[in-house]
Design an enzyme around this catalytic site. Structure first.
Site, short mmCIF file in Angstrom:
data_model
loop_
_atom_site.label_atom_id
_atom_site.label_comp_id
_atom_site.label_asym_id
_atom_site.label_seq_id
_atom_site.Cartn_x
_atom_site.Cartn_y
_atom_site.Cartn_z
N LYS A 55 9.33 30.79 -13.26
CA LYS A 55 8.70 32.04 -12.84
C LYS A 55 7.67 32.43 -13.88
O LYS A 55 8.01 32.67 -15.04
CB LYS A 55 9.76 33.13 -12.70
CG LYS A 55 9.19 34.46 -12.27
CD LYS A 55 10.28 35.42 -11.90
CE LYS A 55 9.69 36.74 -11.47
NZ LYS A 55 10.76 37.71 -11.17
N LYS A 110 7.35 29.93 -8.74
CA LYS A 110 6.77 31.21 -8.35
C LYS A 110 5.73 31.67 -9.33
O LYS A 110 6.01 31.59 -10.53
CB LYS A 110 7.93 32.21 -8.29
CG LYS A 110 7.58 33.62 -7.96
CD LYS A 110 8.83 34.43 -7.98
CE LYS A 110 8.43 35.86 -7.77
NZ LYS A 110 9.48 36.75 -8.17
C1 PBG Z 1 11.78 40.75 -9.83
C2 PBG Z 1 10.97 40.02 -8.83
C3 PBG Z 1 9.57 40.04 -8.74
C4 PBG Z 1 9.25 39.34 -7.59
C5 PBG Z 1 10.44 38.89 -7.01
N1 PBG Z 1 11.50 39.30 -7.82
C6 PBG Z 1 8.54 40.74 -9.53
C7 PBG Z 1 8.51 40.66 -10.99
O1 PBG Z 1 9.08 39.77 -11.63
O2 PBG Z 1 7.89 41.56 -11.57
C8 PBG Z 1 7.86 39.17 -7.06
C9 PBG Z 1 7.74 38.83 -5.64
C10 PBG Z 1 6.40 39.07 -5.06
O3 PBG Z 1 5.42 39.40 -5.75
O4 PBG Z 1 6.29 38.91 -3.83
N2 PBG Z 1 12.49 40.07 -10.75
#
Ligand code: PBG
Length: 329
Positions: free
Chosen positions: A201, A255
């Site tokens: 991520k 992601k």
């Molecule tokens: C939180 C999380 C996020 C997303 C999914 N889970 C945002 C972040 O880490 O700030 C983002 C998903 C999206 O942008 O569609 N842990």
């Protein structure tokens, strides 16, 4: 590799007809490839639009019936639940995450009661929807603490498993949490709860609209660079995945999606495990805005989604998952 040459070989021959293009297609998309994210809100009879995400809504629990009926009818295998928590329930350690009557827990019970195993439920494991500062863990002197955060994440995981969540998806990026969560799940006899690790991520600008949707945007102090990955790196992504597989992850997520197709491909090639891609909120909104303004045609969405399959993703988390009837050919 090359099996002939012009004029014996004409690659255009098999592109000549729709039927032959279909026969030689190397990849295909169907509903089974998609996970549908659903945003939850408190209250009754609510369907709220989200300013930064066209055609995406937040639903109160009693209004989940419609969207779930449609998802099941259209053969979507799984939904992912995300809560919009009211500010007064947030604090420094995100303790609302451990409330068995929080939005996510109520939604899991509602869906499992009504639909049993007709559709899978995936829930994030992370504290950001519940913390007053918008970070995924406990904040101390501006730094997110790793080990202390994991202790809460373990309890959040256990609670969500008890409620009936099928797939726990730690999206917090703490080191070592997959192993610790797996251990507790096994000990408490949740041996069949699956772990989908958001192993890779990146700290990304493309999460903006999501933070708006769950209400963590205004709250967020600073950025998440001290725990989410640096987008200059790709070898590091393989190290993250290797660790999480060792610790017991069943599947891994990469992601965001489109700017990271190279990562999806190398993770798949190297580890041969189920790899999921998350087409995140910023990707969704950019593309949808361009289509809505007629800057590009609607077919661009199909083209965009297919790139994930070509890169090697097994499934895609996408806000288009409830709109496939208008997107797939
Ligand atoms: C939180 C999380 C996020 C997303 C999914 N889970 C945002 C972040 O880490 O700030 C983002 C998903 C999206 O942008 O569609 N842990």
């Amino acid at each position: 590799m090359i099996t002939g040459k012009y004029p014996n070989l004409r690659l255009r021959r098999s592109r000549r007809y729709n039927w032959s293009r279909r026969l030689i297609a190397e990849n295909n998309l169907s509903a089974s490839d998609f996970i549908l994210p659903i945003f939850l809100t408190e209250g009754k009879n609510k369907i709220q639009s989200i300013k930064s995400m066209p055609n995406v809504n937040r639903y109160s629990i009693n209004n989940l019936g419609g969207i779930l009926d449609r998802a099941i009818k259209n053969k979507i295998p799984m939904v992912a639940l995300f809560p919009h928590t009211s500010t007064k329930l947030k604090n420094n350690i995100g303790s609302e995450s451990l409330n068995e009557n929080n939005l996510v827990c109520k939604a899991i019970r509602y869906i499992k009661n009504r639909y049993k195993d007709k559709i899978g439920i995936m829930c994030d494991v992370a504290l950001d929807p519940y913390t007053s500062h918008g970070h995924d863990g406990i904040l101390k002197s501006g730094y997110v603490l790793n080990d202390e955060t994991i202790e809460i994440l373990i309890n959040q995981s256990l609670l969500q498993a008890q409620m009936g969540c099928d797939v726990l998806a730690p999206s917090d990026m703490m080191d070592g949490r997959i192993g610790k969560i797996r251990k507790v799940l096994d000990k408490k006899n949740f041996k069949n709860v699956q772990l989908l690790s958001y192993a890779v991520k990146y700290s990304s600008s493309f999460y903006g609209p999501f933070r708006d949707a769950v209400g963590s945007k205004i709250a967020l102090k600073g950025n998440k660079k001290t725990y989410q990955m640096d987008f200059r790196n790709s070898d590091e992504a393989l190290r993250e995945v290797a660790l999480d597989i060792k610790e017991g992850a069943d599947m891994v997520m990469v992601k965001p999606g489109l700017p990271y197709l190279d990562i999806i491909k190398s993770v798949k090639e190297k580890f041969k495990i189920p790899v999921f891609a998350y087409q995140v909120s910023g990707e969704y909104s950019m593309l949808s805005n361009a289509v809505n303004k007629k800057i590009i045609g609607k077919e661009a969405i199909y083209e965009n989604l297919m790139s994930f399959k070509r890169a090697g993703a097994n499934a895609i988390v996408s806000y288009y998952a409830d709109k496939l009837n208008e997107i797939l050919p």
